[in-house]
Design a protein around this motif. Structure first.
Motif, PDB file in Angstrom:
ATOM      1  N   PRO A  43      28.875 -15.643 -25.994  1.00 20.69           N
ATOM      2  CA  PRO A  43      28.768 -16.639 -27.066  1.00 20.69           C
ATOM      3  C   PRO A  43      29.633 -17.859 -26.753  1.00 20.69           C
ATOM      4  O   PRO A  43      30.646 -17.749 -26.071  1.00 20.69           O
ATOM      5  CB  PRO A  43      29.283 -15.911 -28.305  1.00 20.69           C
ATOM      6  N   VAL A  44      29.225 -19.004 -27.280  1.00 15.30           N
ATOM      7  CA  VAL A  44      30.005 -20.230 -27.067  1.00 15.30           C
ATOM      8  C   VAL A  44      31.200 -20.248 -28.012  1.00 15.30           C
ATOM      9  O   VAL A  44      31.193 -19.609 -29.066  1.00 15.30           O
ATOM     10  CB  VAL A  44      29.142 -21.502 -27.263  1.00 15.30           C
ATOM     11  N   GLY A  45      32.234 -20.957 -27.594  1.00 14.94           N
ATOM     12  CA  GLY A  45      33.386 -21.184 -28.451  1.00 14.94           C
ATOM     13  C   GLY A  45      34.335 -20.015 -28.607  1.00 14.94           C
ATOM     14  O   GLY A  45      35.158 -20.014 -29.518  1.00 14.94           O
ATOM     15  N   ILE A  46      34.245 -19.005 -27.721  1.00 16.02           N
ATOM     16  CA  ILE A  46      35.171 -17.881 -27.831  1.00 16.02           C
ATOM     17  C   ILE A  46      36.247 -17.993 -26.749  1.00 16.02           C
ATOM     18  O   ILE A  46      36.031 -18.595 -25.703  1.00 16.02           O
ATOM     19  CB  ILE A  46      34.460 -16.509 -27.733  1.00 16.02           C
ATOM     20  N   GLU A  47      37.367 -17.396 -27.008  1.00 17.22           N
ATOM     21  CA  GLU A  47      38.447 -17.337 -26.022  1.00 17.22           C
ATOM     22  C   GLU A  47      38.110 -16.292 -24.961  1.00 17.22           C
ATOM     23  O   GLU A  47      37.492 -15.270 -25.265  1.00 17.22           O
ATOM     24  CB  GLU A  47      39.771 -16.965 -26.695  1.00 17.22           C
ATOM     25  N   ARG A  48      38.500 -16.541 -23.747  1.00 17.88           N
ATOM     26  CA  ARG A  48      38.390 -15.586 -22.641  1.00 17.88           C
ATOM     27  C   ARG A  48      36.968 -15.045 -22.473  1.00 17.88           C
ATOM     28  O   ARG A  48      36.746 -13.838 -22.377  1.00 17.88           O
ATOM     29  CB  ARG A  48      39.401 -14.466 -22.819  1.00 17.88           C
ATOM     30  N   ALA A  49      36.006 -15.963 -22.461  1.00 14.73           N
ATOM     31  CA  ALA A  49      34.592 -15.574 -22.349  1.00 14.73           C
ATOM     32  C   ALA A  49      34.313 -14.805 -21.062  1.00 14.73           C
ATOM     33  O   ALA A  49      33.427 -13.953 -21.026  1.00 14.73           O
ATOM     34  CB  ALA A  49      33.704 -16.816 -22.429  1.00 14.73           C
ATOM     35  N   ALA A  50      35.085 -15.083 -20.017  1.00 10.99           N
ATOM     36  CA  ALA A  50      34.869 -14.393 -18.746  1.00 10.99           C
ATOM     37  C   ALA A  50      35.165 -12.900 -18.844  1.00 10.99           C
ATOM     38  O   ALA A  50      34.696 -12.116 -18.022  1.00 10.99           O
ATOM     39  CB  ALA A  50      35.730 -15.018 -17.645  1.00 10.99           C
ATOM     40  N   GLU A  51      35.937 -12.509 -19.863  1.00 11.75           N
ATOM     41  CA  GLU A  51      36.306 -11.108 -20.024  1.00 11.75           C
ATOM     42  C   GLU A  51      35.622 -10.448 -21.220  1.00 11.75           C
ATOM     43  O   GLU A  51      35.835  -9.263 -21.478  1.00 11.75           O
ATOM     44  CB  GLU A  51      37.824 -11.007 -20.184  1.00 11.75           C
ATOM     45  N   ALA A  52      34.816 -11.200 -21.951  1.00 13.29           N
ATOM     46  CA  ALA A  52      34.170 -10.661 -23.152  1.00 13.29           C
ATOM     47  C   ALA A  52      33.238  -9.511 -22.779  1.00 13.29           C
ATOM     48  O   ALA A  52      32.644  -9.490 -21.694  1.00 13.29           O
ATOM     49  CB  ALA A  52      33.394 -11.761 -23.864  1.00 13.29           C
ATOM     50  N   ASP A  53      33.120  -8.564 -23.683  1.00 12.50           N
ATOM     51  CA  ASP A  53      32.347  -7.349 -23.446  1.00 12.50           C
ATOM     52  C   ASP A  53      31.051  -7.386 -24.262  1.00 12.50           C
ATOM     53  O   ASP A  53      31.101  -7.433 -25.496  1.00 12.50           O
ATOM     54  CB  ASP A  53      33.192  -6.137 -23.853  1.00 12.50           C
ATOM     55  N   PRO A  54      29.893  -7.357 -23.595  1.00  8.04           N
ATOM     56  CA  PRO A  54      28.622  -7.429 -24.333  1.00  8.04           C
ATOM     57  C   PRO A  54      28.352  -6.204 -25.204  1.00  8.04           C
ATOM     58  O   PRO A  54      27.468  -6.246 -26.056  1.00  8.04           O
ATOM     59  CB  PRO A  54      27.569  -7.566 -23.230  1.00  8.04           C
ATOM     60  N   THR A  55      29.122  -5.140 -25.040  1.00 11.81           N
ATOM     61  CA  THR A  55      28.956  -3.987 -25.930  1.00 11.81           C
ATOM     62  C   THR A  55      29.787  -4.145 -27.197  1.00 11.81           C
ATOM     63  O   THR A  55      29.630  -3.356 -28.129  1.00 11.81           O
ATOM     64  CB  THR A  55      29.340  -2.661 -25.228  1.00 11.81           C
ATOM     65  N   LYS A 146      26.197 -11.882 -12.917  1.00 10.17           N
ATOM     66  CA  LYS A 146      26.363 -13.326 -13.079  1.00 10.17           C
ATOM     67  C   LYS A 146      26.669 -13.570 -14.541  1.00 10.17           C
ATOM     68  O   LYS A 146      25.918 -13.162 -15.420  1.00 10.17           O
ATOM     69  CB  LYS A 146      25.096 -14.081 -12.686  1.00 10.17           C
ATOM     70  N   ARG A 147      27.785 -14.235 -14.772  1.00  9.65           N
ATOM     71  CA  ARG A 147      28.211 -14.543 -16.132  1.00  9.65           C
ATOM     72  C   ARG A 147      28.344 -16.058 -16.225  1.00  9.65           C
ATOM     73  O   ARG A 147      29.130 -16.661 -15.500  1.00  9.65           O
ATOM     74  CB  ARG A 147      29.547 -13.869 -16.416  1.00  9.65           C
ATOM     75  N   ALA A 148      27.553 -16.668 -17.098  1.00 10.03           N
ATOM     76  CA  ALA A 148      27.591 -18.117 -17.303  1.00 10.03           C
ATOM     77  C   ALA A 148      28.355 -18.393 -18.597  1.00 10.03           C
ATOM     78  O   ALA A 148      27.836 -18.152 -19.688  1.00 10.03           O
ATOM     79  CB  ALA A 148      26.183 -18.689 -17.371  1.00 10.03           C
ATOM     80  N   CYS A 149      29.589 -18.863 -18.469  1.00  9.13           N
ATOM     81  CA  CYS A 149      30.443 -19.148 -19.625  1.00  9.13           C
ATOM     82  C   CYS A 149      30.343 -20.640 -19.932  1.00  9.13           C
ATOM     83  O   CYS A 149      30.818 -21.478 -19.159  1.00  9.13           O
ATOM     84  CB  CYS A 149      31.887 -18.753 -19.330  1.00  9.13           C
ATOM     85  N   LEU A 150      29.700 -20.946 -21.044  1.00  7.75           N
ATOM     86  CA  LEU A 150      29.453 -22.336 -21.414  1.00  7.75           C
ATOM     87  C   LEU A 150      30.698 -22.989 -21.998  1.00  7.75           C
ATOM     88  O   LEU A 150      31.406 -22.384 -22.810  1.00  7.75           O
ATOM     89  CB  LEU A 150      28.318 -22.405 -22.437  1.00  7.75           C
ATOM     90  N   ASP A 151      30.954 -24.229 -21.593  1.00  5.82           N
ATOM     91  CA  ASP A 151      32.066 -25.006 -22.148  1.00  5.82           C
ATOM     92  C   ASP A 151      31.574 -25.847 -23.322  1.00  5.82           C
ATOM     93  O   ASP A 151      31.828 -27.044 -23.399  1.00  5.82           O
ATOM     94  CB  ASP A 151      32.667 -25.926 -21.081  1.00  5.82           C
TER      95      ASP A 151
END
Length: 163
Positions: A43-55, A146-151
């Protein structure tokens, strides 16, 4: 021990991926993924998106290999109203870094991106950072994740995503 992969090899792989996406060679793009590969857009606008867990939270995209394949099939059909006529995109990839490489041939790679997308005279710009886990196989590099973290802090005015 797996052979060491150079940054030039990783860059060439990422540039090829961008070219396949921009030319809508989606079946060839899909083949860049490992059999257990995943494509994630947190999701956009979250902290530490590279480590976020889709579960643990709802991702914009959380596709395993089967869902990637199904999405490609849908996007290539003229009946895919969300992409017909197809968008035109231009993926720009830069600042490629190999963060680590292990003895089994797995690489952690970071890169920055900007994607320009035009459809029906509307232009959308997406920027952010890619986080890849690549696997060095006998057939070449493959995407394990592949993880696309949107700015972006919201998807509007874009409203839609492209690969």
């Amino acid at each position: 021990m797996a052979a060491t992969v150079t940054r030039d090899e990783v860059e060439n792989f990422l540039y090829r991926e961008a070219r396949l996406l921009d030319s809508r060679e989606l079946k060839q793009w899909e083949q860049l993924f490992a059999d257990d590969g995943r494509y994630l857009v947190p999701p956009v606008g979250i902290e530490r998106a590279a480590e976020a867990d889709p579960t643990q939270m709802l991702f914009l995209v959380a596709d395993d290999r089967l869902r990637i394949s199904q999405r490609v099939i849908r996007m290539l059909k003229p009946s895919a109203h969300a992409e017909y006529p197809p968008s035109r995109t231009r993926h720009l990839v830069s600042n490629v870094e190999i963060l680590r490489q292990d003895e089994q041939g797995r690489l952690r790679v970071a890169a920055c991106f900007i994607v320009h997308r035009i459809r029906h005279r509307e232009i959308g710009v997406y920027m952010g950072q890619y986080w890849y886990t690549l696997v060095n196989t006998p057939d070449g590099l493959r995407i394990a994740e592949k993880r696309a973290c949107l700015d972006l802090d919201v998807l509007m005015p874009q409203g839609a995503l492209a690969f």
